[in-house]
Design a protein around this motif. Structure first.
Motif, PDB file in Angstrom:
ATOM      1  N   PHE A  19     -12.819   2.375  13.871  1.00 25.93           N
ATOM      2  CA  PHE A  19     -12.282   2.836  12.589  1.00 25.93           C
ATOM      3  C   PHE A  19     -13.225   2.417  11.467  1.00 25.93           C
TER       4      PHE A  19
ATOM      5  N   GLN B 292       0.837  -1.216   0.000  1.00 27.32           N
ATOM      6  CA  GLN B 292       0.000   0.000   0.000  1.00 27.32           C
ATOM      7  C   GLN B 292       0.864   1.255   0.000  1.00 27.32           C
TER       8      GLN B 292
ATOM      9  N   LEU C 152     -17.367  -4.806   0.910  1.00 26.95           N
ATOM     10  CA  LEU C 152     -16.107  -4.235   1.411  1.00 26.95           C
ATOM     11  C   LEU C 152     -15.956  -4.495   2.910  1.00 26.95           C
TER      12      LEU C 152
ATOM     13  N   SER D 221     -17.710  -2.730  16.211  1.00 25.28           N
ATOM     14  CA  SER D 221     -18.649  -1.897  15.459  1.00 25.28           C
ATOM     15  C   SER D 221     -19.963  -1.711  16.190  1.00 25.28           C
TER      16      SER D 221
ATOM     17  N   LYS E 258       1.917  10.530  -3.171  1.00 28.60           N
ATOM     18  CA  LYS E 258       1.167  10.949  -1.966  1.00 28.60           C
ATOM     19  C   LYS E 258       2.033  10.833  -0.706  1.00 28.60           C
TER      20      LYS E 258
HETATM   21  N1  CAA Z   1      -6.017   1.415   1.632  1.00 30.90           N
HETATM   22  C1  CAA Z   1      -5.445   2.623   1.408  1.00 30.90           C
HETATM   23  N2  CAA Z   1      -5.894   3.501   0.509  1.00 30.90           N
HETATM   24  C2  CAA Z   1      -6.948   3.142  -0.240  1.00 30.90           C
HETATM   25  C3  CAA Z   1      -7.591   1.905  -0.100  1.00 30.90           C
HETATM   26  C4  CAA Z   1      -7.076   1.017   0.895  1.00 30.90           C
HETATM   27  N3  CAA Z   1      -7.609  -0.182   1.119  1.00 30.90           N
HETATM   28  N4  CAA Z   1      -8.603   1.843  -0.972  1.00 30.90           N
HETATM   29  C5  CAA Z   1      -8.610   3.007  -1.665  1.00 30.90           C
HETATM   30  N5  CAA Z   1      -7.613   3.788  -1.202  1.00 30.90           N
HETATM   31  C6  CAA Z   1      -7.289   5.144  -1.658  1.00 30.90           C
HETATM   32  C7  CAA Z   1      -6.775   5.131  -3.069  1.00 30.90           C
HETATM   33  O1  CAA Z   1      -5.371   4.954  -3.093  1.00 30.90           O
HETATM   34  C8  CAA Z   1      -7.177   6.512  -3.559  1.00 30.90           C
HETATM   35  O2  CAA Z   1      -6.240   7.468  -3.117  1.00 30.90           O
HETATM   36  P1  CAA Z   1      -5.920   8.794  -3.979  1.00 30.90           P
HETATM   37  O3  CAA Z   1      -7.235   9.516  -4.154  1.00 30.90           O
HETATM   38  O4  CAA Z   1      -4.977   9.511  -3.092  1.00 30.90           O
HETATM   39  O5  CAA Z   1      -5.355   8.316  -5.265  1.00 30.90           O
HETATM   40  C9  CAA Z   1      -8.488   6.790  -2.817  1.00 30.90           C
HETATM   41  O6  CAA Z   1      -8.500   5.908  -1.690  1.00 30.90           O
HETATM   42  C10 CAA Z   1      -9.675   6.543  -3.688  1.00 30.90           C
HETATM   43  O7  CAA Z   1      -9.587   5.212  -4.151  1.00 30.90           O
HETATM   44  P2  CAA Z   1      -9.962   4.750  -5.616  1.00 30.90           P
HETATM   45  O8  CAA Z   1      -9.738   5.876  -6.587  1.00 30.90           O
HETATM   46  O9  CAA Z   1      -9.312   3.449  -5.895  1.00 30.90           O
HETATM   47  O10 CAA Z   1     -11.493   4.379  -5.526  1.00 30.90           O
HETATM   48  P3  CAA Z   1     -12.707   5.241  -5.103  1.00 30.90           P
HETATM   49  O11 CAA Z   1     -12.567   6.666  -5.470  1.00 30.90           O
HETATM   50  O12 CAA Z   1     -13.854   4.461  -5.590  1.00 30.90           O
HETATM   51  O13 CAA Z   1     -12.672   5.192  -3.501  1.00 30.90           O
HETATM   52  C11 CAA Z   1     -13.259   4.226  -1.438  1.00 30.90           C
HETATM   53  C12 CAA Z   1     -12.642   3.986  -2.804  1.00 30.90           C
HETATM   54  C13 CAA Z   1     -12.355   5.193  -0.638  1.00 30.90           C
HETATM   55  C14 CAA Z   1     -13.323   2.901  -0.729  1.00 30.90           C
HETATM   56  C15 CAA Z   1     -14.664   4.904  -1.645  1.00 30.90           C
HETATM   57  O14 CAA Z   1     -15.416   4.136  -2.545  1.00 30.90           O
HETATM   58  C16 CAA Z   1     -15.440   5.050  -0.372  1.00 30.90           C
HETATM   59  O15 CAA Z   1     -15.250   5.991   0.378  1.00 30.90           O
HETATM   60  N6  CAA Z   1     -16.368   4.090  -0.115  1.00 30.90           N
HETATM   61  C17 CAA Z   1     -17.192   4.097   1.075  1.00 30.90           C
HETATM   62  C18 CAA Z   1     -16.402   3.496   2.208  1.00 30.90           C
HETATM   63  C19 CAA Z   1     -17.185   3.443   3.480  1.00 30.90           C
HETATM   64  O16 CAA Z   1     -18.335   3.850   3.585  1.00 30.90           O
HETATM   65  N7  CAA Z   1     -16.543   2.902   4.544  1.00 30.90           N
HETATM   66  C20 CAA Z   1     -17.165   2.699   5.824  1.00 30.90           C
HETATM   67  C21 CAA Z   1     -17.679   1.300   5.924  1.00 30.90           C
HETATM   68  S1  CAA Z   1     -18.408   0.958   7.488  1.00 30.90           S
HETATM   69  C22 CAA Z   1     -17.102   0.486   8.423  1.00 30.90           C
HETATM   70  O17 CAA Z   1     -16.020   0.252   7.992  1.00 30.90           O
HETATM   71  C23 CAA Z   1     -17.374   0.382   9.857  1.00 30.90           C
HETATM   72  C24 CAA Z   1     -17.838  -0.906  10.372  1.00 30.90           C
HETATM   73  O18 CAA Z   1     -17.906  -1.038  11.552  1.00 30.90           O
HETATM   74  C25 CAA Z   1     -18.223  -2.041   9.548  1.00 30.90           C
END
Ligand code: CAA
Length: 278
Positions: A129, A36, A222, A107, A45
């Motif tokens: 988180f 990563q 996810l 969670s 970045k």
């Molecule tokens: N680790 C590190 N960075 C990551 C990553 C990961 N696993 N996945 C994506 N990224 C980064 C990418 O490198 C990219 O960075 P830059 O903009 O700096 O280039 C950025 O995130 C955006 O990624 P992508 O362009 O590949 O894809 P995207 O624009 O579709 O974004 C996403 C991906 C950030 C996952 C976005 O779709 C998103 O915000 N999704 C919703 C996520 C969400 O709601 N999470 C909460 C879930 S609930 C939870 O987790 C709590 C629980 O208790 C269950």
């Protein structure tokens, strides 16, 4: 989640040790963090110096005792099961210094119960988180009934140190985030079950119509279908029938279709990318 959290803390310059009960899993997680950080360097970045500093702050621990020796903070990110968390954190209490903060990434489970059962209620706090941890800005700090003010303050300061925005939430089932998040996901699954639209179109409704970054079915993939099911079952017991898990979700978990981590959920996942199912 443990892997992502470790990436965040090591990148913030905090000496970080990772332990996983499954042999070899922590080593895999470190390798994934290396990959990563490499990607982030490629995108400009993160500088190579920042990457090297983060990696120098990260190591695998041999066991719980090694992981906890002399630490200021422990973050437990075990599966969403109270008995498992009590067993693990009871060991942590014995092996960590008496001042250490005991954080749980749960969670939905009760921090009040967890703190009481491990015999350290004032130091137990929710550090919730969001996936993916390096990207999501929120840290939900959950205050159990006996969590001390000093612990909450230290948790909020920790959030600021790692570049997250903290919200402080009372210890109610599902806190502020999961309680709302799982309802949307469960309703999307019920809609898929009853043939309202395809998975892709149900997701598009929220992505294009509501500007959610990803639709509720892809997000369930996810997060992990098993994680979402455990939260729904817990919230049904605590809050009532509006959280009852859709039969399709339970069936998919029984079939081992847990989402991104197993390669299939409501989508098929390859190299981190979701493709619609045929
Ligand atoms: N680790 C590190 N960075 C990551 C990553 C990961 N696993 N996945 C994506 N990224 C980064 C990418 O490198 C990219 O960075 P830059 O903009 O700096 O280039 C950025 O995130 C955006 O990624 P992508 O362009 O590949 O894809 P995207 O624009 O579709 O974004 C996403 C991906 C950030 C996952 C976005 O779709 C998103 O915000 N999704 C919703 C996520 C969400 O709601 N999470 C909460 C879930 S609930 C939870 O987790 C709590 C629980 O208790 C269950």
């Amino acid at each position: 989640m443990g892997q992502g959290i470790a990436q965040v803390t090591a990148s913030a310059g905090l000496a970080t040790r990772m332990f996983d009960a499954v042999p070899g899993r922590a080593e895999q997680a470190v390798a994934a963090v290396v990959a990563q950080l490499e990607k982030l360097v490629g995108k400009g970045k993160v500088t190579s110096e920042q990457r090297d500093r983060a990696l120098a702050s990260l190591r695998v621990a041999m066991d719980v005792r090694d992981a906890c020796d002399g630490v200021d903070l422990v973050i437990e990110a075990a599966p969403e099961n109270m008995e498992l968390k009590v067993k693990l954190l009871s060991e942590v209490v014995l092996d960590s210094p008496p001042h250490a903060l005991l954080g749980s990434n749960t969670s939905s489970l009760s921090l009040t119960e967890l703190g009481a059962r491990i015999g350290a209620p004032e130091r137990t706090v929710g550090l919730h988180f969001f996936n993916p941890p390096p990207v999501m800005e929120l840290l939900e700090v959950v205050r159990g009934i006996a969590t001390s003010e000093a612990t909450v303050e230290a948790a909020v300061a920790f959030a600021a140190h790692i570049g997250k925005t903290a919200i402080v939430v009372r210890d109610v089932p599902g806190f502020a985030s999961s309680r709302l998040g799982v309802i949307l996901g469960a309703e999307a699954i019920r809609m898929l079950e009853s043939g309202v639209a395809s998975a892709v179109d149900i997701d598009r409704a929220m992505e294009l119509g509501y500007r959610h970054p990803m639709g509720p079915l892809k997000l369930t993939d996810l997060v992990g279908l098993d994680v979402r099911l455990a939260i729904l079952d817990h919230l049904t017991r605590e809050l009532g029938d509006q959280f009852r898990a859709p039969p399709l979700l339970r069936q998919m978990v029984r079939a081992g279709k847990l989402g991104k981590k197993t390669g299939e959920g409501f989508y098929v996942w390859k190299d981190g990318v979701a493709k619609p199912k045929a």
